[in-house]
Each structure stands twice: as C-alpha cells, then as structure tokens.
Write an enzyme that holds these catalytic residues in place. Sequence first.
Site, PDB file in Angstrom:
ATOM      1  N   ASP A 189       0.874  -1.184   0.000  1.00 13.47           N
ATOM      2  CA  ASP A 189       0.000   0.000   0.000  1.00 13.47           C
ATOM      3  C   ASP A 189       0.910   1.234   0.000  1.00 13.47           C
ATOM      4  O   ASP A 189       2.124   1.115   0.182  1.00 13.47           O
ATOM      5  CB  ASP A 189      -0.918   0.002   1.234  1.00 13.47           C
ATOM      6  CG  ASP A 189      -1.841   1.212   1.272  1.00 13.47           C
ATOM      7  OD1 ASP A 189      -2.451   1.530   0.228  1.00 13.47           O
ATOM      8  OD2 ASP A 189      -1.948   1.887   2.321  1.00 13.47           O
ATOM      9  N   SER A 190       0.298   2.399  -0.170  1.00 11.63           N
ATOM     10  CA  SER A 190       1.082   3.632  -0.087  1.00 11.63           C
ATOM     11  C   SER A 190       1.519   3.901   1.360  1.00 11.63           C
ATOM     12  O   SER A 190       2.436   4.686   1.597  1.00 11.63           O
ATOM     13  CB  SER A 190       0.251   4.808  -0.602  1.00 11.63           C
ATOM     14  OG  SER A 190      -0.959   4.899   0.121  1.00 11.63           O
ATOM     15  N   CYS A 217      -4.444  -1.376  -1.993  1.00  7.87           N
ATOM     16  CA  CYS A 217      -4.616   0.051  -2.274  1.00  7.87           C
ATOM     17  C   CYS A 217      -5.539   0.180  -3.482  1.00  7.87           C
ATOM     18  O   CYS A 217      -5.178  -0.215  -4.589  1.00  7.87           O
ATOM     19  CB  CYS A 217      -3.249   0.651  -2.584  1.00  7.87           C
ATOM     20  SG  CYS A 217      -3.297   2.351  -3.141  1.00  7.87           S
ATOM     21  N   GLU A 253      -2.596   8.761   8.315  1.00  8.68           N
ATOM     22  CA  GLU A 253      -1.176   8.400   8.486  1.00  8.68           C
ATOM     23  C   GLU A 253      -0.605   9.029   9.756  1.00  8.68           C
ATOM     24  O   GLU A 253       0.194   8.430  10.448  1.00  8.68           O
ATOM     25  CB  GLU A 253      -0.358   8.879   7.279  1.00  8.68           C
ATOM     26  CG  GLU A 253      -0.524   8.039   6.036  1.00  8.68           C
ATOM     27  CD  GLU A 253       0.123   6.662   6.114  1.00  8.68           C
ATOM     28  OE1 GLU A 253       1.293   6.575   6.514  1.00  8.68           O
ATOM     29  OE2 GLU A 253      -0.550   5.677   5.754  1.00  8.68           O
ATOM     30  N   CYS A 308     -11.264   3.202  -0.191  1.00  6.59           N
ATOM     31  CA  CYS A 308      -9.837   3.468   0.061  1.00  6.59           C
ATOM     32  C   CYS A 308      -9.503   2.702   1.328  1.00  6.59           C
ATOM     33  O   CYS A 308     -10.204   2.849   2.340  1.00  6.59           O
ATOM     34  CB  CYS A 308      -9.598   4.964   0.261  1.00  6.59           C
ATOM     35  SG  CYS A 308      -7.949   5.349   0.902  1.00  6.59           S
ATOM     36  N   HIS A 319      -7.288   2.997   3.531  1.00  6.34           N
ATOM     37  CA  HIS A 319      -7.020   3.812   4.728  1.00  6.34           C
ATOM     38  C   HIS A 319      -8.298   4.075   5.544  1.00  6.34           C
ATOM     39  O   HIS A 319      -8.262   4.123   6.766  1.00  6.34           O
ATOM     40  CB  HIS A 319      -6.417   5.160   4.327  1.00  6.34           C
ATOM     41  CG  HIS A 319      -4.932   5.120   4.151  1.00  6.34           C
ATOM     42  ND1 HIS A 319      -4.336   4.651   3.016  1.00  6.34           N
ATOM     43  CD2 HIS A 319      -3.926   5.473   4.989  1.00  6.34           C
ATOM     44  CE1 HIS A 319      -3.013   4.735   3.149  1.00  6.34           C
ATOM     45  NE2 HIS A 319      -2.745   5.234   4.339  1.00  6.34           N
TER      46      HIS A 319
HETATM   47  N1  DGL Z   1      -4.846   3.121   0.701  1.00  7.39           N
HETATM   48  C1  DGL Z   1      -4.869   3.794  -0.567  1.00  7.39           C
HETATM   49  C2  DGL Z   1      -6.189   3.467  -1.299  1.00  7.39           C
HETATM   50  O1  DGL Z   1      -6.810   2.499  -1.005  1.00  7.39           O
HETATM   51  C3  DGL Z   1      -4.631   5.257  -0.328  1.00  7.39           C
HETATM   52  C4  DGL Z   1      -4.052   5.960  -1.482  1.00  7.39           C
HETATM   53  C5  DGL Z   1      -3.289   7.205  -1.157  1.00  7.39           C
HETATM   54  O2  DGL Z   1      -2.112   7.088  -0.773  1.00  7.39           O
HETATM   55  O3  DGL Z   1      -3.832   8.288  -1.374  1.00  7.39           O
HETATM   56  O4  DGL Z   1      -6.602   4.154  -2.189  1.00  7.39           O
END
Ligand code: DGL
Length: 245
Positions: A6-7, A69, A147, A173, A175
């Site tokens: 993931d990011s 992600c 985050e 998303c 997150h």
């Molecule tokens: N967890 C990522 C998603 O599902 C987040 C992407 C981001 O870094 O903006 O889209």
Amino acid sequence: MIGIFDSGLGGLGIFKKIKAMLPDEDIYYYGDTANIPYGEKSPDELKGLITAGLKYLEKKGVNIIVIACNTASVLDTTYFRRQVKIPVVAVVPVIKTASNQSRNNKIALLSTKATAISPYTDYLIEEFAPEAEVKKIACSGWVEAIEKGKVSDHRLNSCLKKVDEEDVVVLGCTHYTLIKGDIQRLLGPNKILLDSNEAVARQVLRVMNKEKLYQHIKKPRYIFDASGHKKKFQKMVDRYLEEIA
Ligand code: DGL
C-alpha cells in the site's frame, strides 16, 4: 511469504484479516510512505511507483502479492500483474455487494480523488450496479490525516456531509477502514458501511490454495517496512493494529 503493498498504513485492515485466516504464514508488509498520498498523483507517476513497490516485495522473497490500495488497483491491475512473476491479488471497491444491500438503490462511494476519477471505477459501477445511483465522493486530506493518526471530526464531516439519502456507504480506500468506527459514528447507525478487507483475504486464501503457496511456518514473522521513516511507520502500525477489529 505473503507480501502486502500500500502507499502507507491503509493495508493494515487486510493484513489483520489475512493473519487471522492464514495464521501460519509469514507476511511482509510494505508501505510506500515516501510517496504518500497516491490519490493525488497522475496515472503515469503512480504506475512507476507501484511497479517499483511490487518488484521490491518480489525481491524480498514473497510468493504472492496483495495490492491493498484501491488507487493502485483501479489504475491498471492487468499492467501490474505483468510486472512481477508471482500471483497478484488486488482490492477494489465492493460495488456489487453495495448494490445488493441498498434498499433505495442509492450508494455513496468514498475514495481518493484518483479512484473517484478512474475510468475503471465507472466500469465497476456500470457492470455491477447498473440500476443504482452511485455518488462518488473524493475525500481529500483523509489519507494524510490517518497516516498521522490525527483525524478530526471536522475533517471527516467536510466529506461525510455529502452523504445524504444513500443508505450504503462503500469505503473505496483502504485507509478509511482504519477509522471505520469514526465514520459510522458520524454517519449514524442507519447507514451500512462496507469495505473489501474480508473479501480480499478470502481471495488470497483461494489463490494460495489453487497455486499451492502455503508454507506452514511454525513461528510466522510479520515484517513492516516502509520507503519513508521506518520507526515512525512501525509506531503507527502498532497503534492501528491495536485499534482496529
Ligand atoms: N490506501 C490507498 C487506497 O486504497 C490510499 C491511497 C493514497 O495514498 O492516497 O486508495
């Protein structure tokens, strides 16, 4: 060993589900925190970053990768699958389940900006919820706040106020699944909140069965790695793993 990409911290919900379903497998989690947020970047830039992340995990010796992600998977999962030699499982918003569960055929999809404007998101809606009215809501600033672990009701409400008659709300998303409790509290008990975490873990199980990838480790290791500040990342990982279901 299972790789999760993931990011940043977003894939922790998926990590938890996979760990529960496959308790004797090593898991290597990698967050590209040096480049977060993904949701505001161009498709070309994202392709390069995500490919690098997947190759990094492959080099670590994982035998399956989970793209945890949505921003990455709705961009071009077919392309990403071609960049590595191991199976790739990818998360996408659960539009079909949402359409089955909505009583008034009105669905809200909360996501990053990139996911909201992705043609693949429109395809998912046309294919799996052709009868429904789907309101796409891009929640800018949420990923960064999550985050940092500093998510105010004020920030959440600036997006959540757009949810109106929709009775099902899809977390598009990963997150957002880390603050599902807060979202539910602000939306009220009558809204059904859906995420993909469980479905992704089940898909990982299916692929591992089919491809015979089980390693049955007696004392499995869980490694958390990031392209940015590693200590800060680990601190937030520990915090969210305690908080989330
Ligand atoms: N967890 C990522 C998603 O599902 C987040 C992407 C981001 O870094 O903006 O889209």
